[in-house]
Enzyme design. Sequence first.
Site, PDB file in Angstrom:
ATOM      1  CB  THR A  44      -0.905   0.004   1.245  1.00 38.25           C
ATOM      2  OG1 THR A  44      -1.612  -1.241   1.282  1.00 38.25           O
ATOM      3  CG2 THR A  44      -1.911   1.133   1.198  1.00 38.25           C
ATOM      4  CB  ALA A  64      14.725  17.452  -4.449  1.00 37.91           C
ATOM      5  N   GLY A 166       1.879   8.868  10.791  1.00 36.19           N
ATOM      6  CA  GLY A 166       1.589   8.950   9.354  1.00 36.19           C
ATOM      7  C   GLY A 166       1.913  10.271   8.720  1.00 36.19           C
ATOM      8  CD  GLU A 222      -3.234  -4.078   9.642  1.00 40.82           C
ATOM      9  OE1 GLU A 222      -3.202  -5.067   8.890  1.00 40.82           O
ATOM     10  OE2 GLU A 222      -2.672  -3.011   9.395  1.00 40.82           O
ATOM     11  CG  ASP A 233       0.510   1.207  16.339  1.00 40.57           C
ATOM     12  OD1 ASP A 233       1.208   0.890  15.364  1.00 40.57           O
ATOM     13  OD2 ASP A 233      -0.017   2.337  16.468  1.00 40.57           O
ATOM     14  CE  LYS A 237       2.008   4.416  14.979  1.00 41.50           C
ATOM     15  NZ  LYS A 237       0.534   4.385  14.761  1.00 41.50           N
TER      16      LYS A 237
END
Lengths: 463, 463
Positions: A44, A64, A166, A222, A233, A237
């Site tokens: 993904t 860049a 994210g 999930e 999780d 983090k």
Amino acid sequence: MVGSPLLGKVHRGAAVVLTTQPHRPQIPRLTMEKTKVAIIGLGTVGSGVARLLLDHGDRTARHAGRILWLEKAVVRDLAKPRDCELPESVTLTDDIEAVIADPEIKVVAQLIGGLEPARTIMLKLLESGKDIVTANKALLAEHGAELFDRARELGRSIAFEASVAGGIPIIANVSQCLSANQITSLHGILNGTSNFILSKMHEDGASYEEVLPEAQRLGYAEADPAMDVDGSDAAQKLAILAHLAFGARVHWKDIPRTGIDTLDLADVRYAEEMGYKIKLLAVADLVDAGLELHVSPTLVRAGSPLAEVGGPMNAVRVDGDAVGRVMFYGPGAGQMPTASAVVADLIDTAVGRTELTFKTLELWSDRQARVASSDYANARGRFYLRATVEDHPGVLSQVTSALGAEDISIASVLQHEPLPGEDVIPLVIMTHETTEGAAAKACEEINKLKASQGPTVRMWVRD
Amino acid sequence: MVGSPLLGKVHRGAAVVLTTQPHRPQIPRLTMEKTKVAIIGLGTVGSGVARLLLDHGDRTARHAGRILWLEKAVVRDLAKPRDCELPESVTLTDDIEAVIADPEIKVVAQLIGGLEPARTIMLKLLESGKDIVTANKALLAEHGAELFDRARELGRSIAFEASVAGGIPIIANVSQCLSANQITSLHGILNGTSNFILSKMHEDGASYEEVLPEAQRLGYAEADPAMDVDGSDAAQKLAILAHLAFGARVHWKDIPRTGIDTLDLADVRYAEEMGYKIKLLAVADLVDAGLELHVSPTLVRAGSPLAEVGGPMNAVRVDGDAVGRVMFYGPGAGQMPTASAVVADLIDTAVGRTELTFKTLELWSDRQARVASSDYANARGRFYLRATVEDHPGVLSQVTSALGAEDISIASVLQHEPLPGEDVIPLVIMTHETTEGAAAKACEEINKLKASQGPTVRMWVRD
């Protein structure tokens, strides 16, 4: 002001014009320096990264000052269908050696999940002189020390913006933008699955068991959601952020954590009744005794910014001693938000910014920790308690005695009439400030009471 | 986990130990490379920057990998008392030449306000080989093109995080962290003075005239607050952000803007009645026709993140085509938040990151604009209208006819009974989507009605 649209094509002086048509990528009309990039893993996130590099070469070139040229993509199974069409200029291979052996590839987006072979691949890539961009938070939380040290020894860099929250650029903000501050507190909603489920429980009055299948159907959870809903999780983090923000050296498994998988709808209702919303908060607070770290379902005052973070969104609230309080909000997962973070890292790496930043990050180095974790039992705060007790005279007094024995004073009590035909009642108590240890001990004592009919629920309260 | 506090001193390998005691600054016990820094202007922000450099050399050293050594500070009047005590290691002078002529000073925080002599000083500093960090938004909004081009010609850099939204690192986030995105929309609460006054009007039901003196007493408004409350300050910041996010070339004076200085408390009350809060929004929206830019008091749906930004805080909501929607929230002004941004820029400049970023910023260059401003009259949205009309039969019909003539359809109407003894009534209308031009024209027509008893109020609505 008269309109004159100018999107789609970008004119960068006379240097280059890149098309932005989907699937007609990477055709610089004039020369511009190239940085050759490879992607490992076209799942993904990998597909999203490929799409940004291929379809939007103009904007990466603009930011860049050079072309990020997707040279190779490595997949496990060449036969597997994927949602990203690659032009002929990209070599698709199932052989990682094709990247390792190519000295022209300078930067690699390593986007396969899990610990192995991800770890071995990372080490090989570093050893063959590549700079790495990764979204693999589990790998960093487990083998970060080894990987970062090896990168440092080899004079290479690892960028990992996508590994936490994210699309929210929290890594850059904590490690770079707020660098004039001693960060004193960091509270985050870091797991979108949990936040989606909690939001639904509040909005629809539905139980965890009812909401979970919907979250799975919508792609917010999930098939096996264990790591998301049990706090693991978020703890991974939080460990990464605590390293960055406080120089703490803590393994995520050592962070006390409670998930939302055992949360009762009744507590959602009582929280609302008292003006709170329940959020899975990842907390890092600097106190005199060290760094308080935990992940816990928490009653957050409705109307406060963190309480109003709904659905699968993430947010991180940071207190710095110079800046005061800032907050960052955005999508914590998903294909394109995560790809956005990966590509920003690719740009930073191609430009040379990552190299400079990486040198000053003390992440997972073997240098002494700047701050140690404090004893969780000494963490101070207010608590929400729900005892389930028989509806007898004297029971409230027994419960409050158990609290008194731990020096816990009561801010408010909520006791509804028992439902018809029931003889147990929920006794909801909000405490004044106390310690986690005292609250836990009091709950144990309440559970031992003869009148107790089930374990006492305990959650943090943040006003 | 056992507590073991480790704050205050920082061990950076064997390289350096810096004390963090106030007023015992800059004493590296062992050698570490130094970057010599000067501050021009020791006002509020300048003193804050000096304090961070002097008292917290450890953290700047940790993040920069080198010592940021405050070598000189330039003030206009040496005799003026200031709130920042300088150690003997810092040369305090009223002669800018002392900095210009010192080749060892590489980076200068230029913190004097206004256009001149700030502009001339900036040019001289650039020409003598210094990289610049500045918080002077007015100067950049007015002379940015000249200053940036000159810096580019000379191979120098200008960092300006502190010029927009104070402690919120919005410049870095837009120009660097979100670089994989085409930003499509940017809505900001960019003026803390206005937001403080608006928040007070909502909370206390007090008028603009009543709240302003309080804002001035608390330091949230200047003695002459004109630029803050008439939308000019927000327009200057919006111009800078629009350059960065969209490559737009627009002078702030060409951005349509309305302030809060003529806002009537009645409209605050009606907005609340309908579930909105009034915010001074700086808007940049990318549409087919180009870039819509304006600063306007706007009805924002209560409960939405921007509506809940209270007091003197700032916030910027950014939509990117990859990341989706992210929001940044924090203090938009004040001594230490602004100093936090300046010192982060000093660190970035000393490390070399600013040089790399500056090269790729197309800010104010003479290259062609990537997007042009669209015609404000064509900007689409919903509007709040309040007509003041005589309480006669047929008046509502005349007003709605004026709207109908502009093809504006009505979403809701709010008409209260007139107050006893009054014969004019407020007629509050929420429209469906239309254009700014049509709404303006309809208001003109309503104002021409015989029954009209005052100009019709018009504000944007954002749901």
